[in-house]
Design a protein around this motif. Structure first.
Motif, short mmCIF file in Angstrom:
data_model
loop_
_atom_site.label_atom_id
_atom_site.label_comp_id
_atom_site.label_asym_id
_atom_site.label_seq_id
_atom_site.Cartn_x
_atom_site.Cartn_y
_atom_site.Cartn_z
N HIS A 14 5.53 -13.72 -20.48
CA HIS A 14 4.10 -14.28 -20.85
C HIS A 14 3.53 -14.21 -19.35
CE1 HIS A 14 0.95 -17.33 -20.53
NE2 HIS A 14 0.91 -17.45 -21.87
N GLY A 37 8.94 -16.99 -23.64
CA GLY A 37 8.28 -16.21 -22.79
C GLY A 37 8.52 -15.77 -21.67
N THR A 55 13.83 -17.51 -22.35
CA THR A 55 13.89 -16.16 -22.70
C THR A 55 12.89 -15.85 -24.03
OG1 THR A 55 15.86 -15.54 -21.89
CG2 THR A 55 14.82 -13.82 -23.04
N LYS A 56 13.26 -16.63 -24.97
CA LYS A 56 12.63 -16.47 -26.52
C LYS A 56 11.26 -17.38 -26.02
CE LYS A 56 16.35 -15.91 -29.38
NZ LYS A 56 17.92 -16.22 -29.04
N SER A 66 6.61 -15.13 -32.23
CA SER A 66 6.75 -15.26 -30.83
C SER A 66 5.72 -15.77 -30.23
CB SER A 66 7.30 -14.11 -30.29
OG SER A 66 6.40 -13.16 -30.49
N TRP A 67 5.58 -15.92 -28.83
CA TRP A 67 4.47 -16.54 -28.04
C TRP A 67 3.30 -15.33 -28.35
CZ3 TRP A 67 2.56 -13.47 -24.24
CH2 TRP A 67 3.42 -12.77 -23.58
N ASP A 68 3.47 -14.04 -28.61
CA ASP A 68 2.45 -13.39 -28.50
C ASP A 68 2.23 -12.86 -29.87
OD1 ASP A 68 4.75 -11.85 -29.27
OD2 ASP A 68 4.40 -10.30 -27.93
N ASP A 115 12.27 -13.23 -31.60
CA ASP A 115 11.20 -13.74 -30.58
C ASP A 115 11.74 -13.03 -29.25
OD1 ASP A 115 13.42 -15.21 -31.28
OD2 ASP A 115 12.28 -17.18 -30.96
N ASN A 116 13.02 -12.29 -29.14
CA ASN A 116 13.10 -11.66 -28.00
C ASN A 116 12.70 -10.27 -28.03
OD1 ASN A 116 15.39 -10.50 -29.40
ND2 ASN A 116 16.68 -12.24 -28.57
N TYR A 117 12.16 -9.92 -28.83
CA TYR A 117 11.52 -8.59 -28.87
C TYR A 117 9.96 -8.80 -28.23
CZ TYR A 117 14.43 -6.20 -32.46
OH TYR A 117 15.10 -5.55 -32.98
N ALA A 118 9.61 -9.80 -27.84
CA ALA A 118 8.30 -10.16 -27.27
C ALA A 118 8.63 -9.84 -25.74
CB ALA A 118 7.79 -11.59 -27.41
N GLY A 119 7.43 -9.72 -24.97
CA GLY A 119 7.64 -9.50 -23.36
C GLY A 119 7.38 -10.64 -22.58
N ASN A 131 5.88 -4.36 -19.79
CA ASN A 131 5.85 -5.55 -20.34
C ASN A 131 4.49 -5.22 -21.27
OD1 ASN A 131 5.98 -8.38 -20.99
ND2 ASN A 131 4.38 -8.94 -19.18
N ALA A 158 15.35 -5.53 -28.90
CA ALA A 158 16.34 -6.21 -27.93
C ALA A 158 17.48 -5.48 -27.75
CB ALA A 158 16.30 -7.67 -28.22
N GLY A 182 3.63 -5.16 -25.42
CA GLY A 182 3.89 -5.05 -26.62
C GLY A 182 5.32 -5.56 -26.92
N HIS A 183 5.79 -5.29 -28.07
CA HIS A 183 7.16 -5.79 -28.47
C HIS A 183 8.21 -4.51 -28.01
CE1 HIS A 183 6.59 -9.25 -31.24
NE2 HIS A 183 6.04 -9.38 -30.30
N ALA A 184 9.55 -4.80 -27.91
CA ALA A 184 10.55 -3.98 -27.65
C ALA A 184 11.73 -4.33 -28.41
CB ALA A 184 10.77 -3.58 -26.25
N LYS A 229 16.34 -9.08 -23.35
CA LYS A 229 15.07 -8.25 -23.38
C LYS A 229 15.48 -7.15 -22.13
CE LYS A 229 11.89 -12.03 -24.16
NZ LYS A 229 10.58 -12.68 -23.67
N ARG A 234 14.71 -4.35 -21.81
CA ARG A 234 13.97 -3.28 -21.17
C ARG A 234 13.45 -3.69 -19.76
NH1 ARG A 234 8.10 -4.94 -23.81
NH2 ARG A 234 8.65 -6.85 -24.97
N PHE A 235 13.43 -4.84 -19.40
CA PHE A 235 13.18 -5.34 -18.19
C PHE A 235 14.17 -4.88 -17.19
CE2 PHE A 235 10.56 -7.82 -21.02
CZ PHE A 235 9.22 -7.59 -20.65
N ARG A 272 3.79 -4.90 -32.44
CA ARG A 272 4.44 -5.92 -32.51
C ARG A 272 5.30 -6.01 -33.84
NH1 ARG A 272 0.17 -7.57 -29.29
NH2 ARG A 272 -0.98 -8.08 -31.10
N GLY A 273 6.05 -6.97 -33.87
CA GLY A 273 6.89 -7.04 -35.27
C GLY A 273 7.30 -8.46 -35.41
#
Lengths: 345, 345, 345, 345
Positions: free
Chosen positions: A17, A208, A205-206, A324-326, A11-15, B28, B34, B30-32, B239, B241-242, A6-7
């Motif tokens: 929800h 969740g 998207t951002k 982000s949410w996570d 917020d679109n690096y998060a996956g 889904n 974008a 961790g982070h990835a 995102k 990756r999905f 996580r970084g």
């Protein structure tokens, strides 16, 4: 980077929800009519009316650029133009899509904090009816803004009234609308419908989702054109039920609010932690889930070995940290500790 | 229609194949990063090279219209044009997006069965260098075609050679590429890379994905521009990756082939069943997952009370029945029985 | 206003210079191949090579907006962008044509006097290769500028070197190129070809033509595309001989220079006269044929009853007075006297 | 070819009629407000109302492609489409400008003789409201057509009624409207306003002007947008008085009719002469100023050494011979004699 990490880059690096993923899974039963005539999209329509008022119409799209361009084009004739902040996503981060896809001219104005004011709008309210000038038709604002700031409800009301008094329409880029509403402690409609916004790009998207945005039309006159504009702008999902299910999940049991509140809280936690570190200067109000700070470039470079985040301005050394949410309190604390450590080096 | 149902309207009425959904879930964590610099997209790149050859480059996008317009624009200067069958999806089902988003002129030619031939292409190979004519630059074909037919490997090779001998490029709209390859019993590269196709719109959605398509570039010269064109055409997923995970799932353990083979088999089963019904005329070769038949309009109307499918041609009464990865033999048999019953009425 | 009159509103309020009209008449003999394969256009090609150097190629078009958009598009891929001064004609007076016709994004920068500098260009030389940003490809400058100022030969050389060192191309909007060359006392090629300009929009209309502009390409790589771009931008004249004849007339016996020198001299005469009037403030250098001054709005209003001219800035009360090839010393003196009279009132 | 010559290639190979040139000269007195607020344009407005009826509005533009694209765009929303004959100039000779400049999709239909019929239009009157299809909004016809044929008044009336009954608008490409009216022996309004045409591209250039066309709006609802569309399509002339003066000259003392009648008579004279030559087959009705004939390619080749004209269809050997306002009986007789001579060889 093959293990989960996580970084603070975006917020679109998060996956996705878990509740959103669950909604996708639930929607995956049997056949559904493509392109929006399905149960999930119908359910979304009801949820949007609940959150934005009975006249609200929702048109799911793929991404934020798509939402912005479709919404703005629905408000403009081919010769018309859009007033926006110089820092607006639509101006600096959409690869020229508004110009290329819709032929729109953007009339930009520098701002102190990413937020427009009536006075800034007036700069471009000139030469009405002059064919030599692309005619201003829409003002677009971003809430919360690209600089992590948010308009107050009063500011929005004043802005909307001003925009309408000029005969223009008001579009709101709400890629992070949830963060603004959470930060202000208001319902979504209080910063959109109730203040007089005409159309919203509503971001999931951002917040969740896996990938789900929508144009939400609050001015009844615009709804007719959007389906055609959405299709010809290549933003019409065939298996739309799965886009709608994501947005519906966010609007169910206040998931949008839980996610946004959490991200905002993490940003404030980070802000508090770094404000305590000598030499780190927090540059902007933290109204949402972003912290902007100025660091020595050498520190930035060392930090980026372990943590992903973006340098916002090469000239000043300003960096952006998004929560982000996570994002967890532990993420924040570890990162703040790393900053402190590197600053002390 | 709130209970799960299945029909024969379109392969995008079907949902997500469990292995695809599982892949989304697995991605889904961790982070990835974008926009494509993530592990899933990297994995997809390897799979695409495996299936399409070492020079193949893949650029995931949201939908088929997006894939087509981005691919075609990468092959055209602003004044150039695209030769296609009159029945091509790009001509009749994309809301004018090629013209609107990319300014492309389509040079259409009527075909008997949705398939182009060297002779049909030659009709538009005129007036080279004449500025008054939008200059032909690309030929686009659909495999399998909108009419359920497929080019043979030999036909593709002849076509590609002819296209190249004219100094043009060959694009393949592969929204149902999997169905064509399954039907022909060949690998994906045998009807793309090996015959000389320059770029492919590779379809995942109709093959069991939730929503995932890609431009696959086989002519090395085109790869540089696609990222810019994809972004400015609003087809860049944040995102990503999905999206990539879905395509990767289809290319793993031959899921693409299993799904397509099944859909094709169901179409052949339906064809066999309805050919036995007096008064039902099957109009076209069933090379993939579609059956086209002419029914009395009154029969069509009665059938549509229980089964969703489209009338393809109001003038002739031709209807289209699509099978998908989740169509069951029971679905087919029940539907064929219903047709027989209504025809007997 | 049915009797012949003259004002200071614009150099395109003036008519056709007699030598230009004579050239049109002379070209009107027998048939000529349409669209540029005619003797007049061939003659123009020779004259342009004489004035701009042996590699110069000329493509006549209808108007300045057409010249600018065709030239700029020849230098840009669809995702690229153009750096220009905020005050550039291409930005403020072309009805959004660059965005609408060519999908170009303009990256604007405020200037003190309508002139770009290397430093101002650098502001937009950021985020190379970032697909989210429309990529800068061209810098366009106006010579003489919309504010009546002109770049020196040295400034142009420095600018061109800087632009090229950034990997960009340099376009020059020369709607009033003649006025700049006349003012600097240099040949046309000294401020275009010799300093490294890549393409020029060469203006004839304001310099005494009836309606004739051209794209002049100095960078050999660009010439191939222009004919196609010109046609598809609707700027290809069928009876081109009459457009070419006008431009050829201007380039014959230094008519361009005589006309421009005269207009410039009239502007300086007006400047001198109004500088002597207390309360009139001349705001900008008079490098060409325009005088910008600040007047009390009430005076402007009274003057405009008898003389046509434009208010340039409603906020400051700045007005613009343009002189043309047909402005007479008597026109200037009478106008200056009227200004003096109204200021004294 | 430096001495004056005349051929049969195109009516835009002819020069400027003396009365038009005289009108340009007469308009060249003193200053005039640019962009259309001048006496000549005002006079043109009156003449257009005289010829097309009191509600007619005229908007001068540079060329026929410009007139067509501006007119069509004024009748279309961004997602809409235009029905036209496959042979329409807008489809085959405008370099893709409708698609590129206005994003318009053309829905083409093959015709026997360049003329649309209600039945041919109906082919494209399908899938109303279906977002996947660019929605038909306008039908455009050419009078006289690109194949030298003309609609009768009755045919036009029937067509217009049909178009309107479908909820569409009717545009008429009148690059050679004068030739059609002359041939039918009717006033201009009888084949435009009176039959229900909504907007006309009115051609002056081929009728004896130097370069002057106009959009003439007959449906009041369209006039508001044209000035903005004209500017952003780069079709707004600064010294408009000289464009307007040309059109006004054609509409004065029936110059349009004299020129067109003469050109038509020359075409009929040529038709009569070549029909008498064994082996020359005249392919189409000669309703205006064009003769289409099939010749042995070797004869065509020999003839083209001395006479310019175009091969219309390389496959069939069909050639096109255009007569213009300045074609003389001697020109025709000498050319017919040459054809006879070469055919006898």
């Amino acid at each position: 980077m093959s293990a989960p990490w996580r970084g603070f880059a975006s917020d679109n690096y998060a996956g996705i929800h878990p509740e959103v993923l669950e909604a996708i899974t639930r929607a995956n039963a049997g056949h559904a009519v493509a392109y929006g005539d399905d149960d999930e999209t119908e359910r979304l329509r009801g949820l949007v009316r609940e959150h934005f008022g009975p006249q609200a119409e929702v048109f799911p799209v793929f991404n934020g650029t798509g939402a912005n361009v479709v919404a703005l084009q629905s408000m403009c004739r081919p010769w018309e133009a859009v007033i926006c902040a110089e820092s607006a996503h639509v101006n600096v981060d959409e690869g020229g899509a508004p110009e290329k896809v819709a032929g729109l001219k953007l009339l930009t104005v520098p701002t102190a904090d990413g937020l427009l004011t009536p006075e800034l709008i007036d700069i471009h309210d000139v030469r009405r009816g002059d064919v030599h000038r692309a005619q201003q038709a829409v003002v677009t604002i971003t809430q919360s803004s690209e600089l992590g700031t948010a308009y107050t409800v009063d500011q929005l009301g004043t802005l909307a009234d001003h925009v309408h008094s000029l005969g223009l329409r008001l579009h709101l880029d709400g890629a992070r609308l949830a963060n603004a509403a959470a930060s202000l402690g208001v319902a979504l409609r209080e910063i959109t419908t109730d203040v007089g916004v005409d159309a919203v790009s509503f971001g999931g998207t951002k917040n969740g989702a896996m990938g789900a945005e929508a144009v939400i039309v609050l001015d009844g006159g615009l709804g007719h054109d959007i389906p055609f504009l959405r299709k010809s702008a290549m933003q019409l999902a065939s298996k739309m039920r799965f886009v709608s299910a994501q947005l519906a999940a966010l609007l169910t049991e206040d998931l949008w609010l839980r996610n946004a509140s959490h991200a905002n809280a993490m940003a404030r936690r980070l802000e508090a932690a770094v404000r305590a570190i000598p030499g780190v200067e927090v540059m902007r109000r933290v109204d949402a889930n972003a912290v902007f700070a100025v660091l020595p470039p050498a520190v930035t470079e060392r930090l980026q070995r372990d943590y992903r985040f973006y340098t916002w301005d090469d000239h000043t050394g300003e960096v952006r940290w998004m929560c982000s949410w996570d994002t967890t309190p532990e993420d924040v604390d570890a990162f703040a500790a790393a900053i402190a450590r590197e600053m002390g080096a």
